[in-house]
Design an enzyme around this catalytic site. Sequence first.
Site, PDB file in Angstrom:
ATOM      1  N   LYS A   1      16.083  20.822  29.417  1.00  8.95           N
ATOM      2  CA  LYS A   1      16.740  22.036  29.050  1.00  8.95           C
ATOM      3  C   LYS A   1      15.956  23.255  28.622  1.00  8.95           C
ATOM      4  O   LYS A   1      16.226  24.574  29.088  1.00  8.95           O
ATOM      5  CB  LYS A   1      17.928  22.074  28.540  1.00  8.95           C
TER       6      LYS A   1
ATOM      7  N   GLU B   1      27.280  27.847  26.691  1.00  9.10           N
ATOM      8  CA  GLU B   1      28.198  26.629  26.697  1.00  9.10           C
ATOM      9  C   GLU B   1      27.236  25.613  26.580  1.00  9.10           C
ATOM     10  O   GLU B   1      26.186  25.499  27.051  1.00  9.10           O
ATOM     11  CB  GLU B   1      28.834  26.393  27.774  1.00  9.10           C
TER      12      GLU B   1
ATOM     13  N   SER C   1      15.763  12.812  32.468  1.00 15.74           N
ATOM     14  CA  SER C   1      15.883  14.038  31.892  1.00 15.74           C
ATOM     15  C   SER C   1      16.110  14.488  30.348  1.00 15.74           C
ATOM     16  O   SER C   1      15.916  15.505  29.898  1.00 15.74           O
ATOM     17  CB  SER C   1      17.180  14.596  32.587  1.00 15.74           C
TER      18      SER C   1
END
Length: 401
Positions: A94, A116, A383
């Site tokens: 991210k 969010e 990830s």
Amino acid sequence: MIPNYFKTYPNAEGFFNEYGGAFIPPILESEMKKIADAYFTISKSHNFISELRSIRKHYQGRPTPVYYCNRLSEKYHGRIYLKREDLNHTGAHKLNHCMGEALLAKYLGKKKLIAETGAGQHGVALATAAAYFGLECEIHMGEVDIAKEHPNVARMKILGATVVPVSHGLKTLKEAVDSAFEAYLKDPINTIYCIGSVVGPHPFPMMVRDFQRVVGIEAREQFFEMTGELPDSVVACVGGGSNSMGLFSAFLDDNEVAIYGVEPGGRSLDKVGEHAATMTFGTPGVLHGFKCYTLQDEQGNPAPVYSIASGLDYPGVGPEHCMLRDMKRVNYDVILDEECMHAFFELSRLEGIIPALESAHAVAYALKLAQKNPHSSILVNLSGRGDKDIDFVLENYELPK
């Protein structure tokens, strides 16, 4: 696949063929145009690119390595490799787009980042980016996910972010997006909504994809250097689809490489609300300002969804994924909760790597591919790391003997 793919998609209106676009209130149209214009000018400048590259190298710790899973491969008979995004600063992919979005916000003179989060990884990454650039940060998170992902909630608060609990609806990711959008609408001049995936109105699906392309660019080069060839298959989990789009983007032109996007089958595929298999059961619709495949009820509203992985329980999916599904370039399939948990413990016990539950879906699918095609090479985007999920797993599952 398509000449000049990244210049062709999306088009000027933000469409990936029929998907994407910007279905937004008039108050946001001018702000989205400013963001798009800034992205096409500022982000292509030498100063922006140089600063982002420096951040990635000296702050994030990029490039992240590709790792060969020796014991896992021996047991399941394939050759399984991991792109170790769990080793990226903050523990997931991210930060790749959060640092890019925050850097763009700085150039635009914004004072506050709003977002969010589901599993909390996007929230942690954005709170980290806000701290780095000296910006305010507000993270909207469903109450169900706040209870489930307590370690990440604590990290966000330590980093200085305000965590806003969302208590309506299912109290998970879809409602968190609704809440964050409402907060952004109150002051779009001084704030910027930093969407956490390749979803939302144009230009966000394009921006997040472009910032995440570093994953695929690195992985393709690293894998070839390690093996002298490209992988037979690449695999990544798909919720909104940012980590997967980051990996897939580097292999779209390589027709000999099979590409697999793995969605959450949850507890059961037979009942609405027990899974989040958008590509399997969804139909085209508009959600959160863009057109995509969505899980809908009989009235055309977003259907309830579920996944053991908080970052995957979203009733839509990125518009580029929708296009690639229709083109049949990417194969989309599902993994059930029980298969996810099996892979979670297998990777932990055999390789000493505790994956995020989101990433464990991709690992589970790789184990299936390995058994089906012995000796084939499989590159998985790991990830995120599983620190955030440890409390939940220990409270709800027995450790294997």
